[in-house]
Every structure is written in C-alpha cells, then in structure tokens.
Design a protein around this motif. Structure first.
Motif, PDB file in Angstrom:
ATOM      1  N   ASN A   1       0.865   4.057  -2.933  1.00 27.51           N
ATOM      2  CA  ASN A   1       0.557   5.429  -2.517  1.00 27.51           C
ATOM      3  C   ASN A   1       1.673   6.385  -2.952  1.00 27.51           C
ATOM      4  N   LYS A   2       2.920   5.918  -2.880  1.00 30.14           N
ATOM      5  CA  LYS A   2       4.068   6.719  -3.313  1.00 30.14           C
ATOM      6  C   LYS A   2       4.006   6.986  -4.816  1.00 30.14           C
TER       7      LYS A   2
ATOM      8  N   TYR B   1      -4.080   3.844  -7.558  1.00 27.97           N
ATOM      9  CA  TYR B   1      -5.144   3.886  -6.545  1.00 27.97           C
ATOM     10  C   TYR B   1      -5.943   2.578  -6.519  1.00 27.97           C
TER      11      TYR B   1
ATOM     12  N   GLU C   1     -11.076   2.990   4.035  1.00 34.61           N
ATOM     13  CA  GLU C   1      -9.941   3.548   3.303  1.00 34.61           C
ATOM     14  C   GLU C   1      -9.847   2.950   1.907  1.00 34.61           C
TER      15      GLU C   1
ATOM     16  N   ALA D   1      -9.919   4.852  -1.845  1.00 39.25           N
ATOM     17  CA  ALA D   1      -8.904   4.637  -2.886  1.00 39.25           C
ATOM     18  C   ALA D   1      -9.559   4.242  -4.216  1.00 39.25           C
TER      19      ALA D   1
ATOM     20  N   LEU E   1      -3.780   0.277  -4.579  1.00 41.12           N
ATOM     21  CA  LEU E   1      -3.815   0.726  -3.186  1.00 41.12           C
ATOM     22  C   LEU E   1      -5.103   0.260  -2.514  1.00 41.12           C
TER      23      LEU E   1
ATOM     24  N   GLY F   1       0.827  -1.209   0.000  1.00 42.04           N
ATOM     25  CA  GLY F   1       0.000   0.000   0.000  1.00 42.04           C
ATOM     26  C   GLY F   1       0.859   1.255   0.000  1.00 42.04           C
TER      27      GLY F   1
ATOM     28  N   SER G   1       1.349   9.558  -5.513  1.00 47.21           N
ATOM     29  CA  SER G   1       1.712  10.899  -5.031  1.00 47.21           C
ATOM     30  C   SER G   1       2.727  11.593  -5.939  1.00 47.21           C
TER      31      SER G   1
END
Length: 249
Positions: A80-81, A96, A111, A115, A99, A76, A84
C-alpha cells in the motif's frame, strides 16, 4: 568554484557507494529468498531500502518476503505504501495486485476485490489479476450464502427449541395434573380404608372429621340435657295436678 566541484564529486561518489550497497543487499536478499530463507531475506531487503525507502525493487522484495512469512498485514502495508508513493502505472498495477493477495489471504474479501480492481485499472491486460478478482468475488458470494444459511439454521434451531420447550411445558403440566389426581385418589382410598377399619372396630365415621372422643362427649352432653328436661317436666306435672281431699265426717 573548485570547492563546489569537489562537493558535487563527493555527493556523486557517496550516492554511487550507497547505490552499490543497495544493490548488494538486494542481491543478497534475492539469494536468501530463492533459498526460501524469507526471514533473513527480509532483513537484507530492509538494509537495502534503508531509512529513506529508496528503491522500488527493494521495497517490493521486502513486501514479498513478508508475504511469504504469512505476515499479511505487514506485507499489505508495504504494498500500500508503494502504491501511495508512485505514479507509474506498472508499479501501481503490481503493488495493488500484491496488496489484493495479502488482503485475500487475510480473509478480507471485499477489500481484496477493491485492490484487484485498482490493479486492473492500471493494467487491464493482466490475466492473473483478473483471475484473482474473479476468485475473490466467488469466495465472497459463497461467504454470503454461508452466512445466510447459518442465520437460517440458527433461526430454525431457535424455533425448534421454542417448540420443544412448549411441548415439555405441556408435558410437565399434564404430569403435574396426573400426579395431583393420583394423590387425591390415593388420599380418598386411604380415607375409605380408614372408614372401613373404623366400622369393623365398631366405630362410626364421624362427619366433619369429629374424633371419637369428641363425639362421645357430645352424645353424653345431649343425654344429660334430655334427662334434665324430662325431670323438669315431671316436677311441673306434679305441682299442677288436682288433689282430692277427703273430709272427715
């Protein structure tokens, strides 16, 4: 000028060599991934991205290898990195999506739903993401219903335990009262039996729990008092009586 050209050529050559190595490690990682050797595939992908996290492909594949090993938190964080650090809608949608999968398998339903929604914002036509979103929403609803049921059952159990405790307390009180009444009856019966035995032995039951010896002493004292009183009265009568004196002629 010539020196500048030489430096540029060296940089380009180094970049080409790094790119070749990168592709080599990615290729090796893909082979290991296909063999389901996800741990070694992870190591190879890490070599491909190096310290600068250069390629999107290498980073994605690294995240996939982590996910296959059920390292959901690390996977995850990797996806996410990627999300971003990119402005590409296709990259964002896939990052996403993955994720969301990592969060879903970590039981982080709310959550994961967030995503999947971000993934669909970047690619509304992705049916797989839409299906996963619906699945996560259904699981969340079931979880809330189960939580409510568990809470209701807990309250029912508590009420039942309170009721059982009250009933047991009432039973204990009734039992204590019955035991006390039984003890009192037994004592009364014992006293009656003792009185009956005393009567059979020629003894009279003494009031106020006076013993036989004490009663005899009291009776003797009363008799002595009565005798003394009678003696006093007799003496008094003799002293006050009229005496006839006969004269001698």
């Amino acid at each position: 000028m010539k020196q500048f050209i030489i430096v540029v050529l060296l940089v380009l050559q180094a970049s080409f060599l790094f790119a070749q190595q990168e592709k080599k490690f990615i290729k090796k990682g893909n082979e290991l991934y296909q063999q389901q050797n996800y741990k070694d595939a992870e190591s190879s992908y890490r070599l491909s991205v190096g310290k600068k996290d250069k390629t999107v492909e290498g980073n994605f594949n690294l995240g996939d290898a982590l996910y296959k090993q059920k390292k959901y938190a690390e996977a995850g964080a990797q996806f996410n990195k990627i999300a971003s650090s990119s402005n590409n809608k296709e990259v964002l949608a896939k990052a996403y999506h993955n994720l969301g999968n990592s969060l879903l398998d970590s039981k982080k339903l709310e959550e994961s739903i967030a995503a999947y929604k971000k993934s669909l914002l970047n690619n509304p036509q992705d049916d797989e993401t839409r299906y996963n979103l619906a699945y996560a929403q259904k699981k969340l609803q079931q979880q809330k219903q189960q939580d409510k049921k568990n809470k209701d059952d807990k309250n029912k159990d508590k009420n039942k335990n309170d009721k059982d405790k009250k009933n047991q307390d009432d039973k204990n009180k009734d039992k204590d009262k019955k035991d006390q009444d039984k003890d009192k009856k037994n004592q009364d019966d014992k006293n009656k039996d003792q009185d009956k035995k005393d009567q059979q032995n020629g003894e009279q039951p003494q009031p106020n729990n006076v013993s036989k010896e004490d009663a005899e002493r009291m009776l003797e004292a009363l008799n002595n008092d009565e005798k003394q009183t009678q003696d006093k009265l007799k003496n008094k009568k003799l002293k006050g009586a009229k005496v006839n004196i006969t004269k001698d002629w």
